[in-house]
Design a protein around this motif. Structure first.
Motif, mmCIF file in Angstrom:
data_model
loop_
_atom_site.group_PDB
_atom_site.id
_atom_site.type_symbol
_atom_site.label_atom_id
_atom_site.label_comp_id
_atom_site.label_asym_id
_atom_site.label_seq_id
_atom_site.Cartn_x
_atom_site.Cartn_y
_atom_site.Cartn_z
ATOM 1 N N ASP A 257 41.866 22.881 -9.094
ATOM 2 C CA ASP A 257 40.323 21.843 -8.438
ATOM 3 C C ASP A 257 40.639 20.962 -7.224
ATOM 4 O O ASP A 257 39.504 20.752 -6.069
ATOM 5 N N THR A 258 41.440 20.910 -6.884
ATOM 6 C CA THR A 258 41.976 20.724 -5.162
ATOM 7 C C THR A 258 41.237 21.054 -3.826
ATOM 8 O O THR A 258 40.524 21.437 -3.504
ATOM 9 N N GLY A 259 41.349 23.051 -4.386
ATOM 10 C CA GLY A 259 40.740 23.631 -3.577
ATOM 11 C C GLY A 259 39.276 23.742 -3.431
ATOM 12 O O GLY A 259 38.730 23.565 -2.491
ATOM 13 N N ILE A 260 38.416 23.438 -4.996
ATOM 14 C CA ILE A 260 37.507 23.570 -5.128
ATOM 15 C C ILE A 260 36.651 22.142 -4.568
ATOM 16 O O ILE A 260 35.975 22.144 -3.731
ATOM 17 N N GLY A 261 37.337 21.155 -4.209
ATOM 18 C CA GLY A 261 36.597 19.615 -3.302
ATOM 19 C C GLY A 261 37.042 20.360 -2.474
ATOM 20 O O GLY A 261 36.426 19.733 -1.731
ATOM 21 N N LEU A 262 38.248 20.488 -1.866
ATOM 22 C CA LEU A 262 37.947 20.517 -0.236
ATOM 23 C C LEU A 262 37.083 21.384 0.567
ATOM 24 O O LEU A 262 36.600 21.174 1.371
ATOM 25 N N LEU A 263 36.820 22.880 -0.354
ATOM 26 C CA LEU A 263 35.698 23.077 -0.085
ATOM 27 C C LEU A 263 34.259 22.774 0.233
ATOM 28 O O LEU A 263 33.489 22.755 0.289
ATOM 29 N N PHE A 264 34.105 21.975 -1.270
ATOM 30 C CA PHE A 264 32.284 21.596 -1.471
ATOM 31 C C PHE A 264 32.515 20.631 -0.604
ATOM 32 O O PHE A 264 31.553 20.562 -0.010
ATOM 33 N N VAL A 265 33.051 19.792 0.209
ATOM 34 C CA VAL A 265 32.739 18.722 -0.006
ATOM 35 C C VAL A 265 32.837 19.092 2.355
ATOM 36 O O VAL A 265 32.230 19.350 3.069
ATOM 37 N N GLY A 266 33.860 20.138 2.248
ATOM 38 C CA GLY A 266 34.048 20.988 4.074
ATOM 39 C C GLY A 266 32.400 21.751 3.764
ATOM 40 O O GLY A 266 31.757 21.669 5.113
ATOM 41 N N MET A 267 32.243 22.370 3.447
ATOM 42 C CA MET A 267 30.689 23.277 3.175
ATOM 43 C C MET A 267 29.185 22.370 2.938
ATOM 44 O O MET A 267 28.427 22.499 4.216
ATOM 45 N N LEU A 268 29.070 21.362 2.088
ATOM 46 C CA LEU A 268 28.157 20.095 1.798
ATOM 47 C C LEU A 268 28.261 19.430 3.730
ATOM 48 O O LEU A 268 27.100 19.228 4.183
ATOM 49 N N ALA A 269 29.660 18.859 4.368
ATOM 50 C CA ALA A 269 29.335 18.329 5.639
ATOM 51 C C ALA A 269 28.922 19.375 6.651
ATOM 52 O O ALA A 269 28.025 19.077 7.407
ATOM 53 N N ALA A 270 29.220 20.486 6.889
ATOM 54 C CA ALA A 270 28.645 21.706 7.302
ATOM 55 C C ALA A 270 27.040 21.596 7.369
ATOM 56 O O ALA A 270 26.693 22.118 9.015
ATOM 57 N N GLY A 271 27.512 21.927 6.086
ATOM 58 C CA GLY A 271 25.291 22.041 6.208
ATOM 59 C C GLY A 271 24.591 20.901 6.877
ATOM 60 O O GLY A 271 23.544 20.848 7.277
ATOM 61 N N VAL A 272 24.908 20.102 6.435
ATOM 62 C CA VAL A 272 24.276 18.732 6.401
ATOM 63 C C VAL A 272 23.996 18.795 8.275
ATOM 64 O O VAL A 272 22.903 18.333 8.383
ATOM 65 N N VAL A 273 25.650 18.931 8.672
ATOM 66 C CA VAL A 273 25.103 18.473 10.380
ATOM 67 C C VAL A 273 24.616 19.832 10.868
ATOM 68 O O VAL A 273 23.977 19.762 11.651
ATOM 69 N N ILE A 274 24.779 20.644 10.347
ATOM 70 C CA ILE A 274 23.706 21.975 10.687
ATOM 71 C C ILE A 274 21.909 21.898 10.883
ATOM 72 O O ILE A 274 21.219 21.914 11.687
ATOM 73 N N VAL A 275 21.771 21.138 9.736
ATOM 74 C CA VAL A 275 20.334 20.747 9.143
ATOM 75 C C VAL A 275 19.967 20.017 10.067
ATOM 76 O O VAL A 275 18.795 19.905 10.610
ATOM 77 N N SER A 276 20.327 18.716 10.482
ATOM 78 C CA SER A 276 20.650 17.385 11.099
ATOM 79 C C SER A 276 20.447 17.442 12.594
ATOM 80 O O SER A 276 19.176 17.272 12.827
ATOM 81 N N ARG A 277 20.894 19.052 12.744
ATOM 82 C CA ARG A 277 20.134 19.735 14.109
ATOM 83 C C ARG A 277 18.576 20.048 14.138
ATOM 84 O O ARG A 277 18.477 20.450 15.191
ATOM 85 N N SER A 278 18.379 20.862 13.141
ATOM 86 C CA SER A 278 17.030 20.703 12.796
ATOM 87 C C SER A 278 16.049 20.244 13.464
ATOM 88 O O SER A 278 14.618 20.501 14.088
ATOM 89 N N GLY A 279 15.920 18.743 13.514
ATOM 90 C CA GLY A 279 14.700 17.873 13.164
ATOM 91 C C GLY A 279 13.990 18.213 12.415
ATOM 92 O O GLY A 279 13.388 17.331 12.043
ATOM 93 N N SER A 280 14.293 18.412 11.099
ATOM 94 C CA SER A 280 13.369 17.995 9.899
ATOM 95 C C SER A 280 14.651 17.733 8.932
ATOM 96 O O SER A 280 14.687 18.274 7.689
ATOM 97 N N PHE A 281 15.697 17.243 9.197
ATOM 98 C CA PHE A 281 16.950 16.645 8.023
ATOM 99 C C PHE A 281 16.314 16.319 7.069
ATOM 100 O O PHE A 281 16.513 17.322 5.908
ATOM 101 N N ALA A 282 15.625 15.304 7.005
ATOM 102 C CA ALA A 282 15.285 14.941 5.063
ATOM 103 C C ALA A 282 14.387 15.479 4.711
ATOM 104 O O ALA A 282 14.634 15.690 3.472
ATOM 105 N N VAL A 283 13.596 16.033 5.125
ATOM 106 C CA VAL A 283 12.494 16.993 4.603
ATOM 107 C C VAL A 283 13.081 18.605 3.982
ATOM 108 O O VAL A 283 13.570 18.676 2.653
ATOM 109 N N ASP A 284 14.255 19.242 4.641
ATOM 110 C CA ASP A 284 14.958 20.468 4.427
ATOM 111 C C ASP A 284 15.831 20.180 3.473
ATOM 112 O O ASP A 284 16.552 20.714 2.341
ATOM 113 N N LEU A 285 16.607 18.863 3.657
ATOM 114 C CA LEU A 285 17.481 18.742 2.666
ATOM 115 C C LEU A 285 16.498 18.168 1.160
ATOM 116 O O LEU A 285 17.772 18.221 0.185
ATOM 117 N N THR A 286 15.745 17.600 1.382
ATOM 118 C CA THR A 286 15.647 16.901 -0.574
ATOM 119 C C THR A 286 14.687 18.307 -0.511
ATOM 120 O O THR A 286 15.370 18.943 -1.733
#
Length: 282
Positions: free
Chosen positions: A91-120
């Motif tokens: 569970d620790t490994g899954i939790g760490l990867l979960f947060v890390g991957m999700l955070a990386a995805g949000v950072v990448i999406v936020s650079r696209s200029g259409s954060f809210a639409v893409d994430l929704t």
């Protein structure tokens, strides 16, 4: 009865219904093993951990399915690698990867200029925009999921209930676990771009969990889960059409409501005293 049938006479609603029913069938097959194996947290992590791959594919103009599959595969390999460490729980490994991957995805999406639409769109999808090509992809994914389920039924069953016995019987639990994760990855990646990660997760967990309270045979749980998922899809589309609610979220909410209704009925069943059957003539 016109209110019940008229929405499905509209082309895009009919396609949404077929798409939702195909997703429900795929998730019924994969979700049964998720529930029996106790992989709910992992499936949630994988569904949200696809965001980096989807974001990169969208920014580069590539195929979203391939990006999602690559990200989900990286997530699965990472969980497998971390789970081998004696100092870290699974569970620790899954939790760490979960947060890390999700955070990386949000950072990448936020650079696209259409954060809210893409994430929704990633979270909730757009079931009302299902096309004929999407239905073809889902049908192929269902066929592949059915093939994996039938071919690996014995290994998956042994792995779900007693991994040590599976090893004793020579069923190669490590390989079976990998194939089970592959089935889960197939269900998530084939469905997310149509219905979003939240709806995929809802249909993966809620219908099989609802049926498992009443049935103990795996094929029955799978069939029942597919039926509940299909009913939630049809009901959610009706509610969305008449009340103007978000279709994907409404479908997911109805699927979860079906679980709680089943759990409540099972609780009442277990609390009721068993009445002896009196035969006539005795």
């Amino acid at each position: 009865m016109e209110w019940l049938t008229s929405p499905f006479e509209v082309g895009f609603v009919a396609r949404a219904l077929w798409g939702g029913m195909l997703v429900a069938a795929i998730c019924g097959l994969a979700g049964t093993w998720v529930v029996l194996r106790g992989m709910a947290f992992m499936s949630d992590a994988m569904s949200h951990g696809m965001l980096p791959g989807v974001a990169v594919a969208a920014l580069l103009g590539g195929n979203l399915l391939l990006g999602a599959a690559a990200s989900a595969l990286a997530m699965a390999l990472g969980v497998t690698a971390l789970s081998r460490s004696p100092r870290l729980s699974r569970d620790t490994g899954i939790g760490l990867l979960f947060v890390g991957m999700l955070a990386a995805g949000v950072v990448i999406v936020s650079r696209s200029g259409s954060f809210a639409v893409d994430l929704t769109g990633f979270l909730f999808g757009d079931v009302l925009s299902v096309r004929g090509a999407d239905l073809a992809v889902l049908a192929c994914a269902l066929a592949a999921a059915l093939l994996i389920t039938v071919a690996c039924h014995r290994s998956f069953t042994a792995l779900a209930f007693d991994p040590r016995k599976a090893a004793t019987l020579g069923l190669r639990p490590g390989l079976a676990q990998g194939l089970m994760v592959g089935l889960l990855t197939l269900a998530i990646t084939a469905s997310f771009h149509v219905v979003g990660t939240l709806l995929v997760f809802g249909l993966l967990i809620a219908p099989p969990a609802a049926v498992s309270l009443w049935a103990d045979r795996i094929p029955v749980i799978m069939a029942g889960a597919a039926l509940i998922g299909a009913a939630a899809t049809a009901g959610g589309l009706l509610v969305s059409w008449h009340l103007g609610t978000a279709a994907g979220a409404t479908i997911a909410g109805l699927a979860v409501a079906c679980f709680f209704a089943s759990a409540l009925a099972a609780l009442v069943r277990d609390r009721l005293p068993l009445r002896p059957v009196i035969l006539k003539g005795h």
